[in-house]
Scaffold this active site. Structure first.
Site, PDB file in Angstrom:
ATOM      1  N   SER A  19       8.579   4.171   0.012  1.00  0.00           N
ATOM      2  CA  SER A  19       7.448   3.418  -0.542  1.00  0.00           C
ATOM      3  C   SER A  19       7.337   3.630  -2.055  1.00  0.00           C
ATOM      4  O   SER A  19       7.103   2.689  -2.811  1.00  0.00           O
ATOM      5  CB  SER A  19       6.155   3.856   0.140  1.00  0.00           C
ATOM      6  OG  SER A  19       5.076   3.098  -0.345  1.00  0.00           O
ATOM      7  N   SER A  41       0.876  -1.164   0.000  1.00  0.00           N
ATOM      8  CA  SER A  41       0.000   0.000   0.000  1.00  0.00           C
ATOM      9  C   SER A  41       0.915   1.216   0.000  1.00  0.00           C
ATOM     10  O   SER A  41       1.837   1.303   0.819  1.00  0.00           O
ATOM     11  CB  SER A  41      -0.914  -0.012   1.227  1.00  0.00           C
ATOM     12  OG  SER A  41      -1.825   1.056   1.144  1.00  0.00           O
ATOM     13  N   GLU A  42       0.686   2.144  -0.911  1.00  0.00           N
ATOM     14  CA  GLU A  42       1.701   3.169  -1.189  1.00  0.00           C
ATOM     15  C   GLU A  42       1.943   4.127  -0.026  1.00  0.00           C
ATOM     16  O   GLU A  42       2.917   4.880  -0.039  1.00  0.00           O
ATOM     17  CB  GLU A  42       1.392   3.927  -2.485  1.00  0.00           C
ATOM     18  CG  GLU A  42       0.055   4.636  -2.532  1.00  0.00           C
ATOM     19  CD  GLU A  42      -1.014   3.801  -3.208  1.00  0.00           C
ATOM     20  OE1 GLU A  42      -0.984   2.556  -3.067  1.00  0.00           O
ATOM     21  OE2 GLU A  42      -1.891   4.390  -3.876  1.00  0.00           O
ATOM     22  N   ASN A  43       1.084   4.088   0.989  1.00  0.00           N
ATOM     23  CA  ASN A  43       1.319   4.945   2.149  1.00  0.00           C
ATOM     24  C   ASN A  43       2.284   4.317   3.157  1.00  0.00           C
ATOM     25  O   ASN A  43       2.199   4.594   4.350  1.00  0.00           O
ATOM     26  CB  ASN A  43      -0.013   5.310   2.828  1.00  0.00           C
ATOM     27  CG  ASN A  43      -0.820   4.100   3.246  1.00  0.00           C
ATOM     28  OD1 ASN A  43      -0.884   3.121   2.507  1.00  0.00           O
ATOM     29  ND2 ASN A  43      -1.425   4.153   4.398  1.00  0.00           N
TER      30      ASN A  43
END
Lengths: 218, 237, 218, 237
Positions: free
Chosen positions: C98, C56-58
């Site tokens: 990330s 998840s890019e966060n």
């Protein structure tokens, strides 16, 4: 400018005196990178009225002194590859993050040795032009640190000035030095030349000029 | 004398913040969002701010409240269309606040670049899209990239989980997000932190933001939880 | 190409069937980013013969399913800002790291929704050209992931083809899509057009062509 | 089926390494240097290698030994003049090995850039020096910078302290150095690790290299300590 006969040279400050002058000029709460060799002495002269944090470019912030023989960990070394310690409040990081601290202007002071420093603040300290070329982190440090201080003998072993009109050796950085601490004087790099901030008590300004290849003024 | 970056109250920690400042605000959604520092800015009344953040605020709490108070003239962010956003859309639709849209990864990298002394870098993100407009292009190995520039700020407002007096920080889970890189990119980083520990209590292997990137800390033990605050209809001030 | 009357449309695969087809095509040990919305279904159809790691890019690698009500931590959320969990072997990182995973080509598959996909793999999925422009991480994902899969209805709610000769909406990326999973077919983007990998059992290739604005072939 | 990146022996972990490969070698001096993996390459006899590392080996152990075996045609590094270096200087002075000198921070950033999908970036490091020769210049805010390009590799050889079967890594103190960024920049990262733990035993907040950057692991519980090995006169093979 001819070479000075080294026998005729006036003896200047010793390296501990120079180190203590630099230590006095580092403000409380500074982040400092001390170059390998003579600059390492500076940490011994920091007074009680301030706390300085030392950065070693191999990923160590909050470097402490050399450990006792029985506390040596070969995974805890400084940029000179010597065993060191880490102080409370210190941290480890990888090389890209460590050089972000340098390149990003977060290191307040970097203290380095020099082969030549020009009147415009050019620094040559990584290569004599001979042997295996090896730069390490010197170019990053001089380009990135907020203030670049040079700690050096005023003359080479052969009696040639290190403070010069123009460097003859390969540069480490152009226009990067802000202040020079030599055995003869403390000097700032300014638009008008080397400005004397403090002169060794045993020498005159005329003498200083005679061993410096570049304009000196007070 | 010992280094101690802990400030005694909100007035002290915000004392240097000036009208017209550019402020990075950490957080992704509410996780890691420094709500109390933002409320401090409302109390202080600082104006004409440029905010760099991933989002543009939810409800009338934190960044949403600051925008609602018309203290912000411009927002630079990746996603200004949050489900719970109210103040930004209202001002935006009236043409009373500026918006610069930056892809999320480019935003992160531009911030990291500023903190790392990299004035510009090339990326494939955005090539061939409207967001590449006006940007220099360059080919590397036969592929097209655009030049993106470092994004720096006067201040970073950050929320952390633990800190020591040197400013070493750790975060909680995905509340880490933009906070560490914003500490790097701002001239002055102001951090609200839940727990303050002794320096010896933070393992040097586990520090996420080294103290060199932090200038001031304030202890906020029980920060507002945005989701709950919005559900309860909280507005600030 | 005129709009299709939505009443006349053949009903294609449901979203769970599409999700299971994608799940079957993700190899063991893949690192996968699932876009917000419909793509999130994919994780429910991964078979026992493989382990997939979700990004998840966060700043979350090793994302797990939604937690129980009593295990919700609002500091542990996904890119859609919904509470999630982290699996053993997961890790947290900051946003620059990330997106290094994404931009550096370390994410094997990224599954996204679409408004339009062109025959050359252009994708439009972030802006209708109206309202507040908001891109999030979509442009980074399509430019960086090794394989970009689109999961979509074949037609818009108004009955217009989403697979088009040329996108009319603002692009998310140019030439980035490799495969499309629609309710009517699985198609690869190739130099010769949309190549049908699998056709819904209820429709013909002629029908598929009639609802696609771009060359279809088998 | 579970992901398991742990290989059973040196032959298996090195099976893909090919003649002519570019290999990043972690470590700063001996700290974090993957000596056993390098010795494995000597046993395998892989030739014509390009090595990217900070240094060029000490004594006749690890990288020093690999160079001594004439398996390396080129070294890209910041400092090839270590006090204990013997094999590199000998070959270099005979003109039998190539050297590319890169400033240490630029080396780190070029490696990090490769791992982050950044093909090029601008830096002030090296401007006005011989190492800027042939590099594109650009002015940002009145200051001159040079363009540096990403530096990638076929393989990274890395040494870590702990790992799990997913390839999540932690390091010991300053043995971290180049290892995490090299894992990012190589197509295939091979890691020798002292301790292998269960995935649940590594705190997700403390992972330094996430498993996504690691392809293969081998457990080397008691690695050679270079300083001691050199003092004892060890040479490999």
């Amino acid at each position: 400018m001819t070479n000075i006969n080294t026998k005729d040279l006036i003896k200047g400050w010793d390296r501990n005196t120079i180190a203590s002058k630099i230590a006095n000029d580092l403000p409380h709460s500074s982040y400092v990178n001390l170059g390998i060799g003579m600059p390492e002495l500076v940490s011994q002269y920091i007074k009680e009225d301030r706390e300085i944090i030392y950065h070693s470019e191999n990923g160590l912030l909050g470097m402490g002194p050399s450990p006792n023989e029985n506390e040596i960990d070969l995974d805890l070394i400084n940029a000179g590859k010597k065993p060191v310690s880490i102080l409370p409040g210190g941290s480890f990081c990888h090389h890209a993050d460590s050089f972000s601290m340098i390149r990003g202007g977060h290191i307040d002071y970097c203290i380095l040795g020099a082969m030549e420093i020009s009147v415009t603040g050019d620094l040559a300290n990584w290569s004599t032009g001979k042997g295996i070329p090896a730069v390490g982190g010197a170019m990053d440090l001089v380009a990135g640190a907020k203030n670049v201080f040079v700690m050096t003998q005023h003359l080479t072993r052969e009696g040639k000035p290190k403070l010069v009109q123009k460097c003859t050796l390969p540069l480490t950085g152009a226009g990067v030095v802000s202040r020079i601490y030599s055995d003869y004087a403390v000097l700032d790099i300014t638009d008008d030349g080397f400005k004397v901030i403090q002169l060794n008590e045993d020498i005159t300004i005329e003498y200083l000029q005679s061993v410096t290849d570049g304009n000196i003024y007070q | 004398m010992q280094i101690n970056k802990i400030k005694k109250d909100m007035t002290e920690i915000l004392s240097d913040v000036f009208d017209g400042a550019t402020i990075m605000v950490g957080g992704f959604g509410e996780a890691g969002s420094p709500i109390e520092l933002l409320h401090g800015l409302i109390d202080k009344g600082t104006k004409d701010l440029t905010i760099i953040a991933n989002n543009s605020g939810n409800g009338k709490v934190g960044l949403g409240a600051l925008i609602g108070q018309r203290q912000v003239k411009k927002v630079i962010c990746s996603f200004a269309r949050s489900a719970k956003g109210v103040t930004f859309p209202e001002l935006y639709n009236k043409g009373e606040i500026e918006l610069e849209v930056v892809p999320q990864g480019t935003l992160a990298e531009r911030i990291r670049a500023a903190g790392s002394g990299i004035p510009g870098f090339y990326t494939a993100t955005g090539v061939g899209t409207p967001l590449a407009k006006g940007k220099e292009e360059k080919i590397f190995n036969g592929k097209k990239y655009i030049l993106e520039q470092a994004l720096k700020a006067d201040f970073a407002f950050v929320k952390a989980e633990t800190a020591d007096r040197y400013g070493n920080l750790t975060y909680n889970k995905t509340a880490r997000n933009f906070n560490p890189i914003m500490c790097m990119a701002a001239d002055i980083s102001l951090v609200q932190v839940k727990n303050i520990l002794e320096p010896s209590e933070i393992n040097p292997e586990h520090v996420i933001t080294p103290g060199i990137f932090v200038q001031s800390l304030i202890n906020i033990e029980n920060p507002i939880i945005e989701t709950n605050a919005i559900e309860e209809g909280m507005t600030y001030p």
